[in-house]
Structures are given as structure tokens and as C-alpha cells.
Design a protein around this motif. Structure first.
Motif, short mmCIF file in Angstrom:
data_model
loop_
_atom_site.label_atom_id
_atom_site.label_comp_id
_atom_site.label_asym_id
_atom_site.label_seq_id
_atom_site.Cartn_x
_atom_site.Cartn_y
_atom_site.Cartn_z
N LEU A 79 0.80 -1.11 0.04
CA LEU A 79 0.15 -0.06 -0.14
C LEU A 79 0.80 1.15 0.09
O LEU A 79 0.62 2.19 -0.42
CB LEU A 79 -0.96 0.01 1.08
N ASP A 112 0.26 4.00 -2.95
CA ASP A 112 -0.08 5.40 -2.38
C ASP A 112 0.77 5.99 -3.15
O ASP A 112 0.34 7.12 -3.56
CB ASP A 112 -0.22 5.44 -1.07
N ARG A 113 2.32 5.89 -3.06
CA ARG A 113 2.93 6.95 -3.71
C ARG A 113 2.78 6.86 -5.15
O ARG A 113 2.68 8.10 -5.87
CB ARG A 113 4.54 6.46 -3.48
N MET A 162 -0.09 6.58 -6.80
CA MET A 162 -1.30 7.13 -7.16
C MET A 162 -1.51 8.66 -6.59
O MET A 162 -2.10 9.33 -7.03
CB MET A 162 -2.27 6.62 -6.51
N GLU A 163 -0.29 9.13 -6.00
CA GLU A 163 0.01 10.46 -5.97
C GLU A 163 0.14 11.22 -7.34
O GLU A 163 0.13 12.55 -7.38
CB GLU A 163 0.94 10.91 -4.89
N GLY A 175 -0.46 1.93 -9.51
CA GLY A 175 -1.07 1.88 -8.19
C GLY A 175 -2.29 1.35 -7.99
O GLY A 175 -2.53 0.72 -6.86
N ARG A 176 -3.28 1.57 -8.53
CA ARG A 176 -4.53 1.09 -8.71
C ARG A 176 -4.58 -0.60 -8.69
O ARG A 176 -5.15 -1.41 -8.02
CB ARG A 176 -5.49 1.51 -9.73
N ARG A 220 -3.20 -1.74 -5.43
CA ARG A 220 -4.25 -1.81 -4.47
C ARG A 220 -5.26 -3.12 -4.45
O ARG A 220 -5.59 -3.63 -3.44
CB ARG A 220 -4.82 -0.48 -4.37
#
Length: 258
Positions: A168, A172-173, A175-176, A185-186, A189
Motif C-alpha cells: 500500500l 499510494d506513492r 497514485m499521488e 498503483g490501482r 491496491r
């Protein structure tokens, strides 16, 4: 030329899904790559464009002072983090995975070790299928069997899967930002939620760096490892291990002196 190809000789032993890579410095190899090491180390702690902006705004001394707030000072922390840096670089250069997030940029303390997996490699196959590499990195002046045993135990935890927290963090990084990074990133996740990637698509890698020659315990560890996934064990021998680390970090901090 890739860093490790120019710097080192590599002896490879492979058997089915297992491989042992032994790296030793070429004669004159270190001199050939010495000029590349400062920026390599810096790039794992901060964005190189941001460092350049700091130089423009603050001069070399001011930019170096900022960088020094990120880099560790103790020999122990430097050893461990340089091991992670070299592991990440070697995974990308030689093992067919990418390390999409330089996690040392996100430490909350200069001497604090980050929790979670030491490195996670990501690969998307032609059909979009996700493959992962769970990695541990160990750096010691003298690499002993206890350290190898501890690293293998860490790789085996959570059913051999990268920890959800580590995945995660990477997701998360990514998806920034936007574009392909956000899409990846998706995908990561989704994997955390579904745990859909099977064991045979989750490689394990143990990277070690030390002053002593490759311990027999590393070969024994690899022999005992399971065969349900690809297993890679890497040893990089730096005979003057501690002095090399000191010089490398001093070079990284010497902005404008190269």
C-alpha cells in the motif's frame, strides 16, 4: 553501461528456480564507477531535480545542508541503507523488475529504519498480469549465518507475500501522480484486497553486501528455500566494507566538489 556490469565480475549458479549471484569487484572497477556513486546515493534520498533547484536557490552549501538532513550519519544506518540502495539498483539492472518508489525518500527520521519489506519489485507482463518480488537487504562488515537466517525468516513471513502495508505504501506513492504510475498503483491496491497473485508469481530475493567472501551459509540457505517460487540470493563483496561506505556517503554530501 549498467553500474554492476562495469564495476563487478559476477559468478552465477542456477538450479531450476534458484540462482546465486556472487559479485566481486573488477580490478579498477571501483575507479570506473566512483564518479557515478554520489548522484546514485542522492537520488535515493531526494528527487534530483529538487536538489538542482536547491542549488539554484541556496547555493551548494545550502543545498548540501538540506541533503545532510536526509542522509544518515551513523555507520550502522549508512551500512543498512546503502545495502538497500544497491539491492534496488541491481534488481532493476539484472533481475527484470522495477522498484517504482525510492522509499528512503520517505523516512521520518535520519537514523530511523523504515519498517516493512526492504524492497518490492514490480513487473507487468505483456498480458497485464502482475508479478512481484519481495526482497530483504543485509549489509555487514562480516556476514554471518544468523543474519542470513533472520533475512530468510522475514521473506517467509505473511505466507511469503509482500506485506500489505509495504504494498500500500508503494501504491499510494504511485497514485499521488497520474498516468501509468497511477494505474499501476490501482493494480497494486487491487492485489492487496484480492491477494490474487499466486506464489509462483511472487519471487524472493535476498541481497547481501559484506567484507567477507560469500559465506557457505548463503548457498545452504538457498538450497533449503522452497521451490514454489523463484529464489535469488545475491552477495556483493566489498573487502573494505566500512571504509567504502564512509567514503560513499561523504561523496554524496559533497555537492559542488565533484
Amino acid at each position: 553501461m549498467p553500474l554492476f556490469d562495469e564495476w563487478c565480475e559476477c559468478d552465477v549458479s542456477e538450479n531450476d528456480r534458484k540462482r546465486l549471484l556472487r559479485y566481486t569487484e573488477r580490478e579498477g572497477g571501483r575507479a570506473g564507477i566512483a564518479g557515478r556513486l554520489p548522484d546514485l546515493v542522492r537520488s535515493h534520498y531526494d528527487d534530483m531535480n529538487r536538489i538542482a533547484e536547491d542549488v539554484a536557490a541556496l547555493g551548494y552549501a545550502g543545498a548540501a545542508a538540506l541533503l545532510a538532513e536526509r542522509l544518515p550519519r551513523t555507520a550502522r544506518a549508512r551500512s543498512g541503507e546503502l545495502g538497500e540502495i544497491f539491492a534496488s539498483e541491481l534488481v532493476e539492472q539484472a533481475l527484470g523488475f522495477t522498484i517504482p518508489v525510492r522509499r528512503l525518500r520517505y523516512k521520518d527520521g535520519r537514523e530511523m529504519a523504515l519498517r516493512g519489506d526492504d524492497f518490492i519489485g514490480i513487473r507487468l507482463d505483456a498480458d497485464g498480469g502482475l508479478a512481484l518480488m519481495k526482497g530483504e537487504a543485509k549489509s555487514r562488515a562480516n556476514l554471518a549465518s544468523r543474519t542470513i537466517t533472520d533475512a530468510r525468516a522475514a521473506l517467509s513471513r505473511d505466507g511469503g507475500r509482500p506485506t500489505a502495508t509495504s504494498l500500500l505504501f508503494v501504491a499510494d506513492r504511485l497514485m499521488e501522480g497520474d498516468g501509468e504510475g497511477a494505474q499501476l498503483g490501482r493494480t497494486i491496491r487491487n492485489e492487496v484486497a484480492n491477494r490474487a497473485v499466486p506464489a509462483n508469481r511472487i519471487d524472493h530475493a535476498l541481497f547481501t553486501m559484506s567484507g567477507n567472501a560469500t559465506p557457505q551459509a548463503l548457498a545452504e540457505d538457498l538450497q533449503a528455500a522452497g521451490t514454489d517460487r523463484y529464489q535469488t540470493v545475491i552477495h556483493l563483496r566489498i573487502e573494505d566494507h566500512q571504509e567504502f561506505i564512509r567514503v560513499t556517503y561523504e561523496g554524496a554530501l559533497a555537492l559542488g566538489n565533484g
